[in-house]
Design an enzyme around this catalytic site. Structure first.
Site, PDB file in Angstrom:
ATOM      1  N   CYS A   1       3.720  -1.884   8.242  1.00 43.70           N
ATOM      2  CA  CYS A   1       3.175  -0.583   8.611  1.00 43.70           C
ATOM      3  C   CYS A   1       3.042  -0.430  10.116  1.00 43.70           C
ATOM      4  O   CYS A   1       3.195   0.644  10.663  1.00 43.70           O
ATOM      5  CB  CYS A   1       1.774  -0.391   8.044  1.00 43.70           C
ATOM      6  SG  CYS A   1       1.738  -0.191   6.290  1.00 43.70           S
TER       7      CYS A   1
ATOM      8  N   CYS B   1       0.863  -1.180   0.000  1.00 48.43           N
ATOM      9  CA  CYS B   1       0.000   0.000   0.000  1.00 48.43           C
ATOM     10  C   CYS B   1       0.903   1.234   0.000  1.00 48.43           C
ATOM     11  O   CYS B   1       0.927   2.008   0.948  1.00 48.43           O
ATOM     12  CB  CYS B   1      -0.951   0.005   1.174  1.00 48.43           C
ATOM     13  SG  CYS B   1      -0.229  -0.514   2.728  1.00 48.43           S
TER      14      CYS B   1
END
Lengths: 315, 547
Positions: free
Chosen positions: B529, B64
């Protein structure tokens, strides 16, 4: 290559929406990128057209963001499905493999046993070395343990991206986990495809070089293939003449920016960065940072997160 | 006590995740989610130039890509007090829209599909029948007996080679696979088509953002790609968008509905209780009022009780994570005393993830949370598409609270957000026609400042918080979708959303727990993340004031 084999291959390609001309254009581009003579274009084409035994690849993920895998999967030449199904035999790759858990571990174990001394090991990500590698584990083993077991058994170790090559972002000061590049952590020689992420065409070029000539390409003193990292961005930059003329962008969004003037004063690291971005460009030749009006951040140089920052200050 | 089953590594995700479940009587009775990697990007940011933060944080994730770049640049802009021009807002939304399209297509076909689609069974399919099936479910341009025969032949050659590569050792033949061979062949063909399509979709990012992954175009104050505001580039963007949206309409959504119709019982498995969305895609200067994806929080599945979400009510709990014990605190007030230890799921610490809570409650974030908040807020397009999908599958609204609902919501928002993008492109064209090509607003770095950027990105609610002192980063924190979804238990013993969702999941064969993977993958976990927070060994204490 036999003619009917060729024709069959082109028929197949056309059914995918790729014309013969487009394919040969790509092979010519790749041959030139690899620094090979133009007489080799047909040989390069043959690597794609009639792969012999698909070379086994073990792809390891350590401290990283998976952006290098993604860069490769997001390129159309060769199509990622051809790379996965027809050209390489990807024995282990956590992002795409069907198996999980024990079954995944088993795949890794079997591959390095079956193909010992033959498989290409691609490493994406840095290795945590402090605190006995406590920062990163897979299946209960640390990154360091896994790398120590797998890498020495490979025919070649290709580091893809800044993290595997030189430690990358997690190794930036103060490097909390003691992250290191693979060569440094294990004390071995690796092919370093530097960049954040590197251009996938340089990965393909390295692999094709190996399949075609049976050896790895010539490397510079930082382990980077000379065909891709032989010249600075600055020396190949289409905006170079603006630099020579003293025509610079001094604010983003300005008239000078709209005219595409030189980004040197905005902090461009092109003069100190070795890579082929201006020629190869990214995403199938769509664009590259300077063309998008953003200064180069020097991502193919070791420790660029420390050496090249603050990014927006003039060199 | 039931049988403990551990899956480590969880594959087809970003990062390193370990899931442990306890199975009793063929069902999961308890579950633990553990993040297995830690990188430390927040500490690395301290003392650096705030303008560099977006480039650093973007490297949190390459799957992402873009999303941290966006959230970070918004946080810095809030801290320095600059408002970006209209064109910069539109370009950022276009890049974000392209990100949603790309990320969700890849998730459905390449990260999630193999949990539902048995590729090996596709070898037994009748290509002619497959062609009829494909014609019935969609008007995809690719099809016909010859096409499916060719795909099947290619798979057969691959299998016959004995080098199964990424397909090796999957759970093929597992009784939980329910598609007939023809549907498996159709889906396998689309797996390959989607792989090619997504490479084109990613090119949209390159047009205004230089490259993908890891774009290079956002700067504090706007975007740099002013030179790309020309008809040729915009047309190229438009055509790539159209090709992608066609695929979503003609292949992704029909496949989703076709596959879902065989797995309707998964509409009662894998649900959670609370949902949070920060909202995103600003249509004007004001936030969150102008957001196309609305902000809101839903507790205990009470859609009528939808409330505005407030970042002040977020706190992170570390009792079961590898940090020293302390009370749960807001990211701006947080103090963190890291402490690495052994993996102790039963009574101790077991993850690098902290446990974010909203008013003390765990919340699911992501496509399902956004679909529910949009539905409850009455966003027209969401309501229409969601009602349409429920009707088509003949399932009640309650079936949304499930693994099936989460997977459907991802497809639904891909369609709806994609539809919105054409209007943004036209808006950009109109501005340029009027002679407005402003893409950047100049600004000056203050000595001090604090700010945050709240976004909703492919995987869910994302927030970046920054404090500037002496023109440098004093503190930086981010709370990301995967910590919300995959975080551990908290002090009150409340399970994280994935842990909650796993309870009740049937497991036919503990040695091949494909059912567990279905629910875990439905959250689209992204571990890199979430584990960037703090040095677990320096025992440093970070104190950040509230705004």
């Amino acid at each position: 290559m036999e003619q009917d084999k060729y024709n069959k291959f082109f028929e197949k390609l056309e059914s995918y929406g790729v014309s013969r001309r487009q394919f040969m254009k790509y092979c010519t581009f790749l041959t030139a990128t690899m620094g090979l003579s133009s007489s080799m274009v047909n040989d390069v084409a043959e690597v794609f057209a009639s792969p012999k035994q698909r070379p086994p690849v073990v792809w390891l993920h350590f401290g990283e963001c998976t952006g290098c895998s993604e860069a490769l999967l997001r390129s159309s030449y060769p199509f990622p499905d051809r790379l996965i199904l027809d050209i390489l035999s990807i024995e282990y790759h956590e992002t795409i493999m069907a198996a999980a858990g024990h079954q995944a571990e088993e795949n890794l174990h079997n591959a390095i046993k079956k193909y010992e001394g033959q498989f290409i090991c691609v490493v994406e990500g840095a290795i945590a070395t402090k605190y006995n590698g406590a920062y990163g584990k897979i299946g209960g083993r640390t990154f360091l343990e896994i790398a120590q077991e797998v890498c020495p058994k490979a025919a070649a170790v290709i580091c893809i991206g800044a993290c595997a090559c030189f430690g990358g972002i997690q190794a930036a000061k103060p490097n909390p986990g003691g992250y290191k590049g693979v060569g440094d952590a294990l004390g071995i020689k690796t092919v370093n495809l530097a960049g954040c992420p590197p251009n996938p065409v340089n990965f393909v070029g390295t692999v094709v070089n190996y399949l075609l000539l049976g050896k790895l390409p010539a490397l510079d003193e930082k382990g980077r293939p000379v065909f891709a990292y032989g010249q600075t961005i600055h020396d190949q930059c289409p905006r170079r003449s603006y630099f020579e003329m003293g025509e610079f962008v001094e604010e983003f969004g300005s008239e000078e920016a709209a005219l595409g003037y030189c980004l040197y004063k905005m902090g461009c690291r092109g003069p100190e960065t070795y890579n082929n971005c201006p020629i190869a460009k990214f995403n199938d030749g769509t664009n590259w940072p300077v063309e998008a009006g953003h200064p180069c951040i020097g991502c193919s140089e070791p420790d660029f997160w420390d050496q090249m920052t603050p990014f927006f200050e003039e060199l | 006590m039931g049988q403990r089953v551990t899956i480590d590594p969880i594959t087809r995700i970003e990062g390193h995740l370990r899931i442990e479940v306890e199975v009793e009587g063929g069902k999961v009775v308890d579950a633990w989610s553990s993040a297995q990697m830690f990188r430390g990007i927040e500490i690395i940011l301290q003392g650096r130039d705030p303008r560099d933060a977006p480039l650093f944080t973007q490297r949190s994730c390459g799957v992402c890509t873009y999303v941290h770049y966006l959230s970070s640049v918004r946080a810095v802009e809030a801290a320095v007090g600059v408002k970006i021009p209209e064109n910069a807002r539109i370009i950022r939304n276009l890049l974000h829209g392209a990100q949603f399209q790309h990320d969700h297509i890849v998730h459905f076909y390449h990260l999630h599909a193999l949990d539902w689609v048995d590729v090996v069974s596709a070898l037994k399919a009748d290509p002619a029948k497959t062609a009829v099936l494909a014609d019935n479910v969609s008007d995809s341009p690719m099809g016909g007996t010859d096409y499916f025969k060719q795909v099947q032949q290619r798979l057969q050659t691959f299998v016959d080679s004995g080098q199964l590569g990424p397909l090796n050792n999957g759970y093929w033949g597992h009784p939980a696979y329910r598609l007939p061979p023809e549907a498996n062949l159709m889906a396998s063909a689309h797996y390959i088509e989607a792989l090619r399509l997504q490479a084109k979709t990613a090119r949209m990012h390159a047009i205004f953002g230089a490259k993908n992954p890891h774009l290079q175009t956002l700067v504090v104050g706007g975007v740099t790609s002013i030179k790309d505001l020309n008809p040729e580039r915009i047309m190229k963007f438009l055509s790539l968008w159209r090709e992608t949206q066609d695929f979503v309409e003609k292949v992704y959504i029909p496949d989703l509905l076709a596959v879902a119709s065989f797995y309707k019982d998964w509409g009662a498995i894998g649900g959670t209780s609370n949902f949070l969305s920060w909202g995103d895609l600003p249509q004007g200067e004001t936030e969150p009022d102008s957001h196309y994806l609305p902000r809101g929080v839903i507790m205990k599945r009470d859609l009528a009780g939808l409330k505005m979400a407030d970042q002040e009510k977020v706190a992170e709990d570390v009792v079961r994570a590898w940090y020293e014990k302390g009370s749960a605190k807001h990211p701006f007030k947080g103090e963190t005393k890291p402490q690495h230890g052994d993996y102790k799921p039963d009574d101790g610490k077991y993850s690098w993830f902290k446990a974010p809570r909203y008013e003390g409650e765990p919340c699911e974030v992501g496509p399902l949370a956004r679909a529910l908040v949009s539905y409850a807020s009455g966003v027209k397009e969401f309501k229409e598409v969601i009602d349409g999908v429920l009707k088509k599958l003949d399932i009640p609204v309650d079936a949304l609270y499930s693994t099936l609902g989460r997977t459907a919501a991802r497809g639904i928002e891909t369609l709806v957000i994609g539809q919105k993008m054409e209007g943004w492109i036209m808006e950009l064209v109109e501005n340029i026609k009027k002679g407005d090509t402003r893409t950047y607003q100049s600004w000056e770095m203050p000595d001090k400042g604090m700010g945050y950027g709240l976004n909703d990105v492919a995987r869910g609610a994302l927030g970046h918080w920054i404090e500037i002192e002496d023109k440098k980063i004093k503190n930086y924190q981010y709370v990301v979708p995967s910590t919300w979804n995959l975080g551990p238990r908290c002090e009150k013993g409340k399970l994280g959303p994935v842990e909650e969702a796993l309870i009740g999941t049937p497991v036919a064969d503990p040695k091949r727990p494909i059912e567990v993977l279905r629910t875990v993958h439905s959250f689209d976990p992204c571990i890199a993340c979430g584990v960037h927070v703090i040095d677990p060994h320096s025992n440093e204490v970070y104190k950040i004031r509230a705004l």
